[in-house]
Write a protein that holds these residues in place. Sequence first.
Motif, PDB file in Angstrom:
ATOM      1  N   TYR A  37      -9.243   3.841   4.364  1.00  0.00           N
ATOM      2  CA  TYR A  37     -10.433   4.501   3.821  1.00  0.00           C
ATOM      3  C   TYR A  37     -10.066   5.741   3.000  1.00  0.00           C
ATOM      4  CZ  TYR A  37     -13.339   2.115   7.430  1.00  0.00           C
ATOM      5  OH  TYR A  37     -13.986   1.220   8.250  1.00  0.00           O
ATOM      6  N   ALA A  38     -10.655   5.855   1.808  1.00  0.00           N
ATOM      7  CA  ALA A  38     -10.615   7.064   0.974  1.00  0.00           C
ATOM      8  C   ALA A  38      -9.210   7.410   0.488  1.00  0.00           C
ATOM      9  CB  ALA A  38     -11.232   8.257   1.713  1.00  0.00           C
ATOM     10  N   THR A  39      -8.348   6.406   0.333  1.00  0.00           N
ATOM     11  CA  THR A  39      -7.027   6.662  -0.232  1.00  0.00           C
ATOM     12  C   THR A  39      -6.928   6.274  -1.707  1.00  0.00           C
ATOM     13  OG1 THR A  39      -6.257   4.504   0.578  1.00  0.00           O
ATOM     14  CG2 THR A  39      -5.832   6.428   1.980  1.00  0.00           C
ATOM     15  N   LEU A  40      -7.888   5.484  -2.202  1.00  0.00           N
ATOM     16  CA  LEU A  40      -7.792   5.053  -3.593  1.00  0.00           C
ATOM     17  C   LEU A  40      -7.977   6.219  -4.564  1.00  0.00           C
ATOM     18  CD1 LEU A  40      -7.436   2.811  -5.664  1.00  0.00           C
ATOM     19  CD2 LEU A  40      -9.908   2.416  -5.559  1.00  0.00           C
ATOM     20  N   GLN A  41      -8.937   7.097  -4.300  1.00  0.00           N
ATOM     21  CA  GLN A  41      -9.173   8.190  -5.249  1.00  0.00           C
ATOM     22  C   GLN A  41      -7.953   9.093  -5.413  1.00  0.00           C
ATOM     23  OE1 GLN A  41     -13.110   9.285  -3.555  1.00  0.00           O
ATOM     24  NE2 GLN A  41     -13.789   9.268  -5.681  1.00  0.00           N
ATOM     25  N   PRO A  42      -7.308   9.564  -4.326  1.00  0.00           N
ATOM     26  CA  PRO A  42      -6.094  10.362  -4.550  1.00  0.00           C
ATOM     27  C   PRO A  42      -4.973   9.566  -5.216  1.00  0.00           C
ATOM     28  CG  PRO A  42      -6.458   9.994  -2.194  1.00  0.00           C
ATOM     29  CD  PRO A  42      -7.699   9.560  -2.902  1.00  0.00           C
ATOM     30  N   LEU A  43      -4.914   8.259  -4.965  1.00  0.00           N
ATOM     31  CA  LEU A  43      -3.927   7.438  -5.663  1.00  0.00           C
ATOM     32  C   LEU A  43      -4.188   7.467  -7.167  1.00  0.00           C
ATOM     33  CD1 LEU A  43      -1.654   5.206  -5.588  1.00  0.00           C
ATOM     34  CD2 LEU A  43      -3.532   3.558  -5.536  1.00  0.00           C
ATOM     35  N   LEU A  44      -5.459   7.317  -7.562  1.00  0.00           N
ATOM     36  CA  LEU A  44      -5.797   7.239  -8.978  1.00  0.00           C
ATOM     37  C   LEU A  44      -5.661   8.573  -9.705  1.00  0.00           C
ATOM     38  CD1 LEU A  44      -8.838   4.794  -8.886  1.00  0.00           C
ATOM     39  CD2 LEU A  44      -6.438   4.293  -9.436  1.00  0.00           C
ATOM     40  N   THR A  45      -5.553   9.681  -8.973  1.00  0.00           N
ATOM     41  CA  THR A  45      -5.244  10.953  -9.634  1.00  0.00           C
ATOM     42  C   THR A  45      -3.792  11.005 -10.076  1.00  0.00           C
ATOM     43  OG1 THR A  45      -4.643  12.124  -7.587  1.00  0.00           O
ATOM     44  CG2 THR A  45      -6.973  12.155  -8.232  1.00  0.00           C
ATOM     45  N   ARG A  46      -2.956  10.086  -9.570  1.00  0.00           N
ATOM     46  CA  ARG A  46      -1.528  10.095  -9.877  1.00  0.00           C
ATOM     47  C   ARG A  46      -1.108   8.975 -10.811  1.00  0.00           C
ATOM     48  NH1 ARG A  46       1.674  13.368  -6.928  1.00  0.00           N
ATOM     49  NH2 ARG A  46       0.623  14.599  -5.345  1.00  0.00           N
ATOM     50  N   LEU A  47      -1.788   7.830 -10.740  1.00  0.00           N
ATOM     51  CA  LEU A  47      -1.396   6.701 -11.571  1.00  0.00           C
ATOM     52  C   LEU A  47      -2.544   5.725 -11.665  1.00  0.00           C
ATOM     53  CD1 LEU A  47       0.260   3.999  -9.571  1.00  0.00           C
ATOM     54  CD2 LEU A  47       0.475   6.254  -8.581  1.00  0.00           C
ATOM     55  N   PRO A  48      -2.591   4.920 -12.719  1.00  0.00           N
ATOM     56  CA  PRO A  48      -3.655   3.922 -12.841  1.00  0.00           C
ATOM     57  C   PRO A  48      -3.465   2.799 -11.838  1.00  0.00           C
ATOM     58  CG  PRO A  48      -2.098   3.726 -14.647  1.00  0.00           C
ATOM     59  CD  PRO A  48      -1.708   4.960 -13.898  1.00  0.00           C
ATOM     60  N   ALA A  49      -4.548   2.101 -11.540  1.00  0.00           N
ATOM     61  CA  ALA A  49      -4.494   1.011 -10.563  1.00  0.00           C
ATOM     62  C   ALA A  49      -3.459  -0.036 -10.936  1.00  0.00           C
ATOM     63  CB  ALA A  49      -5.877   0.369 -10.428  1.00  0.00           C
ATOM     64  N   ALA A  50      -3.294  -0.284 -12.220  1.00  0.00           N
ATOM     65  CA  ALA A  50      -2.361  -1.323 -12.672  1.00  0.00           C
ATOM     66  C   ALA A  50      -0.909  -0.943 -12.450  1.00  0.00           C
ATOM     67  CB  ALA A  50      -2.599  -1.623 -14.145  1.00  0.00           C
ATOM     68  N   ALA A  51      -0.630   0.323 -12.154  1.00  0.00           N
ATOM     69  CA  ALA A  51       0.760   0.771 -12.000  1.00  0.00           C
ATOM     70  C   ALA A  51       1.310   0.548 -10.603  1.00  0.00           C
ATOM     71  CB  ALA A  51       0.871   2.246 -12.370  1.00  0.00           C
ATOM     72  N   VAL A  52       0.483   0.146  -9.645  1.00  0.00           N
ATOM     73  CA  VAL A  52       0.983  -0.187  -8.307  1.00  0.00           C
ATOM     74  C   VAL A  52       1.710  -1.522  -8.396  1.00  0.00           C
ATOM     75  CG1 VAL A  52       0.345  -0.688  -5.920  1.00  0.00           C
ATOM     76  CG2 VAL A  52      -0.897   1.072  -7.201  1.00  0.00           C
ATOM     77  N   ASP A  53       2.932  -1.575  -7.843  1.00  0.00           N
ATOM     78  CA  ASP A  53       3.749  -2.784  -7.958  1.00  0.00           C
ATOM     79  C   ASP A  53       3.628  -3.718  -6.763  1.00  0.00           C
ATOM     80  OD1 ASP A  53       5.136  -2.274 -10.511  1.00  0.00           O
ATOM     81  OD2 ASP A  53       5.939  -0.538  -9.444  1.00  0.00           O
ATOM     82  N   ALA A  54       3.295  -3.198  -5.596  1.00  0.00           N
ATOM     83  CA  ALA A  54       3.153  -4.027  -4.398  1.00  0.00           C
ATOM     84  C   ALA A  54       2.443  -3.210  -3.330  1.00  0.00           C
ATOM     85  CB  ALA A  54       4.501  -4.516  -3.879  1.00  0.00           C
ATOM     86  N   VAL A  55       1.883  -3.910  -2.352  1.00  0.00           N
ATOM     87  CA  VAL A  55       1.182  -3.282  -1.232  1.00  0.00           C
ATOM     88  C   VAL A  55       1.740  -3.844   0.071  1.00  0.00           C
ATOM     89  CG1 VAL A  55      -1.043  -2.992  -0.053  1.00  0.00           C
ATOM     90  CG2 VAL A  55      -0.936  -2.910  -2.551  1.00  0.00           C
ATOM     91  N   TYR A  56       1.931  -2.953   1.040  1.00  0.00           N
ATOM     92  CA  TYR A  56       2.312  -3.357   2.399  1.00  0.00           C
ATOM     93  C   TYR A  56       1.229  -2.857   3.350  1.00  0.00           C
ATOM     94  CZ  TYR A  56       4.770  -3.674   6.858  1.00  0.00           C
ATOM     95  OH  TYR A  56       5.115  -3.976   8.153  1.00  0.00           O
ATOM     96  N   VAL A  57       0.712  -3.765   4.186  1.00  0.00           N
ATOM     97  CA  VAL A  57      -0.317  -3.411   5.171  1.00  0.00           C
ATOM     98  C   VAL A  57       0.221  -3.705   6.562  1.00  0.00           C
ATOM     99  CG1 VAL A  57      -2.639  -3.939   6.011  1.00  0.00           C
ATOM    100  CG2 VAL A  57      -2.199  -3.842   3.548  1.00  0.00           C
ATOM    101  N   SER A  58       0.175  -2.709   7.436  1.00  0.00           N
ATOM    102  CA  SER A  58       0.731  -2.875   8.782  1.00  0.00           C
ATOM    103  C   SER A  58      -0.164  -3.729   9.675  1.00  0.00           C
ATOM    104  CB  SER A  58       0.960  -1.507   9.436  1.00  0.00           C
ATOM    105  OG  SER A  58      -0.274  -0.807   9.610  1.00  0.00           O
ATOM    106  N   HIS A  59      -1.486  -3.587   9.516  1.00  0.00           N
ATOM    107  CA  HIS A  59      -2.427  -4.369  10.327  1.00  0.00           C
ATOM    108  C   HIS A  59      -3.820  -4.284   9.708  1.00  0.00           C
ATOM    109  CE1 HIS A  59      -2.981  -0.327  11.986  1.00  0.00           C
ATOM    110  NE2 HIS A  59      -4.120  -0.725  12.524  1.00  0.00           N
TER     111      HIS A  59
END
Length: 248
Positions: A37-59
């Motif tokens: 929850y609420a991690t996308l906005q701080p991510l987008l202050t640093r880079l565009p959504a398309a710049a993420v190369d992969a995602v790891y989810v623990s659960h």
Amino acid sequence: MRIVVLGGLGAWPSAEQGCAGFLVEHGGFRLLIDPGYATLQPLLTRLPAAAVDAVYVSHGHPDHCADLQPLLRARALADRPAPALPVYAPTGSLDALLAIDDPGLVDAAYRPHGFTPGDAFDVGPFAVRTWSLPHWLPNAGARFTAGGTVLAYTGDTGPDPTLVELARDADLLIAEATYVDEVPDEQVGFLSSAAEVGRYAGAARTRAVLLTHLWPGTDPAAAVAATRQAYAGPVAVARSGVVVDLPG
């Protein structure tokens, strides 16, 4: 290796920051770990959504994965849709989240890589080894190794002997510490305290500890003090905007 904290709370976000989430960068590759929850906005202050190369989810609890869904929307609905995003998660753990949208809307935006906690695989430059750790849902703690640097991450977990193996000589351990000293009876075996983190981090000779998933309203200084009862190395609390640079 650079770790950017996107949030550090458990259960739900506060007005100041989101739940646990981390952007890990190495050699130009950007791995997003647990977009809660609420991690996308701080991510987008640093880079565009398309710049993420992969995602790891623990659960599959939403405080660890909910913002994957708007991230996929941002990639799928852009004027120039981004390539399919590799998403690594325990098999079936994201089914409910990915089913909330219109059928087919984000299907082309991601490429699922389901795994069983305990598996090992590569994600870009990272060699990933996972452990099955006790939680209400299947939870995969992991070691991410790149360029000789090791990042260990617990996801959510109760006490388990394999945590020492997971954290052994890691350059940084990002550890769930929902409570300070004692875990309530109804959650014993499924969540951890900062004091418990100190004990296994000390046994593992981890070089540094970053506490995450604190219950909203927890005093960060109290959590750090509890960890230091059994661990002599550097200890900090994950807060949105914190950047940790590791050698290698």
